[in-house]
Design a protein around this motif. Structure first.
Motif, PDB file in Angstrom:
ATOM      1  N   ARG A 203       0.812  -1.215   0.000  1.00  0.00           N
ATOM      2  CA  ARG A 203       0.000   0.000   0.000  1.00  0.00           C
ATOM      3  C   ARG A 203       0.847   1.267   0.000  1.00  0.00           C
ATOM      4  O   ARG A 203       0.490   2.277  -0.597  1.00  0.00           O
ATOM      5  CB  ARG A 203      -0.920   0.000   1.214  1.00  0.00           C
ATOM      6  N   SER A 204       1.978   1.223   0.651  1.00  0.00           N
ATOM      7  CA  SER A 204       2.808   2.424   0.757  1.00  0.00           C
ATOM      8  C   SER A 204       3.514   2.760  -0.553  1.00  0.00           C
ATOM      9  O   SER A 204       4.015   3.870  -0.716  1.00  0.00           O
ATOM     10  CB  SER A 204       3.833   2.242   1.872  1.00  0.00           C
ATOM     11  N   SER A 205       3.539   1.841  -1.487  1.00  0.00           N
ATOM     12  CA  SER A 205       4.193   2.092  -2.775  1.00  0.00           C
ATOM     13  C   SER A 205       3.345   3.063  -3.596  1.00  0.00           C
ATOM     14  O   SER A 205       2.142   2.893  -3.735  1.00  0.00           O
ATOM     15  CB  SER A 205       4.362   0.770  -3.536  1.00  0.00           C
ATOM     16  N   ASP A 206       3.999   4.075  -4.154  1.00  0.00           N
ATOM     17  CA  ASP A 206       3.282   5.073  -4.951  1.00  0.00           C
ATOM     18  C   ASP A 206       3.314   4.753  -6.440  1.00  0.00           C
ATOM     19  O   ASP A 206       2.892   5.569  -7.257  1.00  0.00           O
ATOM     20  CB  ASP A 206       3.904   6.459  -4.718  1.00  0.00           C
ATOM     21  N   LYS A 207       3.833   3.576  -6.803  1.00  0.00           N
ATOM     22  CA  LYS A 207       3.909   3.197  -8.217  1.00  0.00           C
ATOM     23  C   LYS A 207       2.507   3.031  -8.787  1.00  0.00           C
ATOM     24  O   LYS A 207       1.640   2.436  -8.168  1.00  0.00           O
ATOM     25  CB  LYS A 207       4.688   1.887  -8.394  1.00  0.00           C
ATOM     26  N   LYS A 208       2.313   3.583  -9.977  1.00  0.00           N
ATOM     27  CA  LYS A 208       1.033   3.445 -10.655  1.00  0.00           C
ATOM     28  C   LYS A 208       1.068   2.185 -11.510  1.00  0.00           C
ATOM     29  O   LYS A 208       2.108   1.761 -11.982  1.00  0.00           O
ATOM     30  CB  LYS A 208       0.755   4.659 -11.528  1.00  0.00           C
ATOM     31  N   VAL A 209      -0.108   1.588 -11.657  1.00  0.00           N
ATOM     32  CA  VAL A 209      -0.222   0.372 -12.464  1.00  0.00           C
ATOM     33  C   VAL A 209      -0.690   0.783 -13.847  1.00  0.00           C
ATOM     34  O   VAL A 209      -1.746   1.399 -14.004  1.00  0.00           O
ATOM     35  CB  VAL A 209      -1.221  -0.620 -11.828  1.00  0.00           C
TER      36      VAL A 209
ATOM     37  N   GLN B 117       1.302  -3.426 -17.495  1.00  0.00           N
ATOM     38  CA  GLN B 117       1.585  -4.155 -16.255  1.00  0.00           C
ATOM     39  C   GLN B 117       0.359  -4.970 -15.835  1.00  0.00           C
ATOM     40  O   GLN B 117       0.487  -6.082 -15.328  1.00  0.00           O
ATOM     41  CB  GLN B 117       1.989  -3.182 -15.152  1.00  0.00           C
ATOM     42  N   LEU B 118      -0.830  -4.415 -16.038  1.00  0.00           N
ATOM     43  CA  LEU B 118      -2.067  -5.124 -15.716  1.00  0.00           C
ATOM     44  C   LEU B 118      -2.214  -6.365 -16.585  1.00  0.00           C
ATOM     45  O   LEU B 118      -2.550  -7.452 -16.083  1.00  0.00           O
ATOM     46  CB  LEU B 118      -3.263  -4.188 -15.905  1.00  0.00           C
ATOM     47  N   MET B 119      -1.935  -6.250 -17.855  1.00  0.00           N
ATOM     48  CA  MET B 119      -2.013  -7.401 -18.763  1.00  0.00           C
ATOM     49  C   MET B 119      -0.966  -8.451 -18.400  1.00  0.00           C
ATOM     50  O   MET B 119      -1.252  -9.652 -18.428  1.00  0.00           O
ATOM     51  CB  MET B 119      -1.814  -6.950 -20.221  1.00  0.00           C
TER      52      MET B 119
ATOM     53  N   LEU C 188      -1.839 -10.706 -15.457  1.00  0.00           N
ATOM     54  CA  LEU C 188      -2.794 -11.794 -15.715  1.00  0.00           C
ATOM     55  C   LEU C 188      -2.080 -13.125 -15.919  1.00  0.00           C
ATOM     56  O   LEU C 188      -2.686 -14.181 -15.741  1.00  0.00           O
ATOM     57  CB  LEU C 188      -3.659 -11.475 -16.935  1.00  0.00           C
ATOM     58  N   LYS C 189      -0.797 -13.078 -16.267  1.00  0.00           N
ATOM     59  CA  LYS C 189      -0.020 -14.308 -16.438  1.00  0.00           C
ATOM     60  C   LYS C 189       0.446 -14.880 -15.105  1.00  0.00           C
ATOM     61  O   LYS C 189       0.834 -16.041 -15.043  1.00  0.00           O
ATOM     62  CB  LYS C 189       1.186 -14.050 -17.344  1.00  0.00           C
ATOM     63  N   ASP C 190       0.381 -14.050 -14.051  1.00  0.00           N
ATOM     64  CA  ASP C 190       0.744 -14.528 -12.708  1.00  0.00           C
ATOM     65  C   ASP C 190      -0.316 -15.543 -12.269  1.00  0.00           C
ATOM     66  O   ASP C 190      -1.515 -15.221 -12.244  1.00  0.00           O
ATOM     67  CB  ASP C 190       0.803 -13.347 -11.744  1.00  0.00           C
ATOM     68  N   PRO C 191       0.083 -16.779 -11.934  1.00  0.00           N
ATOM     69  CA  PRO C 191      -0.916 -17.812 -11.594  1.00  0.00           C
ATOM     70  C   PRO C 191      -1.781 -17.446 -10.381  1.00  0.00           C
ATOM     71  O   PRO C 191      -2.968 -17.781 -10.345  1.00  0.00           O
ATOM     72  CB  PRO C 191      -0.092 -19.064 -11.297  1.00  0.00           C
ATOM     73  N   ASP C 192      -1.217 -16.736  -9.413  1.00  0.00           N
ATOM     74  CA  ASP C 192      -2.001 -16.365  -8.234  1.00  0.00           C
ATOM     75  C   ASP C 192      -3.078 -15.339  -8.594  1.00  0.00           C
ATOM     76  O   ASP C 192      -4.238 -15.459  -8.171  1.00  0.00           O
ATOM     77  CB  ASP C 192      -1.090 -15.801  -7.140  1.00  0.00           C
ATOM     78  N   ILE C 193      -2.687 -14.331  -9.352  1.00  0.00           N
ATOM     79  CA  ILE C 193      -3.650 -13.313  -9.768  1.00  0.00           C
ATOM     80  C   ILE C 193      -4.697 -13.931 -10.690  1.00  0.00           C
ATOM     81  O   ILE C 193      -5.896 -13.691 -10.545  1.00  0.00           O
ATOM     82  CB  ILE C 193      -2.931 -12.133 -10.453  1.00  0.00           C
TER      83      ILE C 193
END
Length: 160
Positions: A119-125, A129-131, A134-139
């Motif tokens: 949460r403290s990270s200010d990096k925008k998605v 990065q969103l696409m 989707l390849k991450d098995p957990d997500i």
């Protein structure tokens, strides 16, 4: 030869004798339970000092009025809605397998921990990065679960 006993005479105690016997029993009980009685008297003294006994006495005297108020409040629409919703929720929870609920609750707790850590990270998605995520098995597993949940809920909402 003695004559047979045909009549039994039961000894009748006078009211004074009955009272005297009861006082003796009470006296022996008081002697045996003196510590408990002292504690009980201390508790009632503390309750009286706090005004709780006066409040309880007033409630007992006003029991009809209090009952009327409670019944009136309990039959208001928000209260009956709350009771109906709680009964419906309880019915829904009984239909769910406890193992599934336990696994889902643990997954939600782990997800909240991970989200809080990032949460403290200010990096925008960004969209790429969103696409890629989707390849991450957990997500992917979570998204698939959510989509299947929404599909099942939609099917149920469509039933008449």
């Amino acid at each position: 030869m003695a004559s047979p006993i045909t009549h039994l005479k039961k000894k009748q105690l006078s009211p004074d004798e009955i009272r005297h016997n009861k006082l003796k029993e009470l006296e022996s009980l008081l002697a045996e339970q003196d510590q408990a009685l002292n504690k009980l008297l201390q508790i009632t003294g503390d309750l009286n000092d706090a005004g709780i006994l006066d409040a309880a006495l007033a409630m007992v005297k006003a029991k009809e009025g209090i009952t009327e108020i409670v019944v009136h409040q309990a039959t208001r629409e928000p209260v009956t809605n709350l009771i109906n919703n709680m009964m419906s929720a309880a019915g829904a929870l009984t239909a769910i397998d406890p193992a599934t609920t336990e696994k889902l609750a643990a997954s939600v707790a782990d997800g909240l921990k991970e989200a809080e850590a990032e949460r403290s990270s200010d990096k925008k998605v960004g969209i790429f990065q969103l696409m890629k995520s989707l390849k991450d098995p957990d997500i992917n597993r979570s998204i698939k679960f959510g989509l299947n949940f929404l599909k099942g809920m939609g099917k149920s909402l469509g039933k008449k």
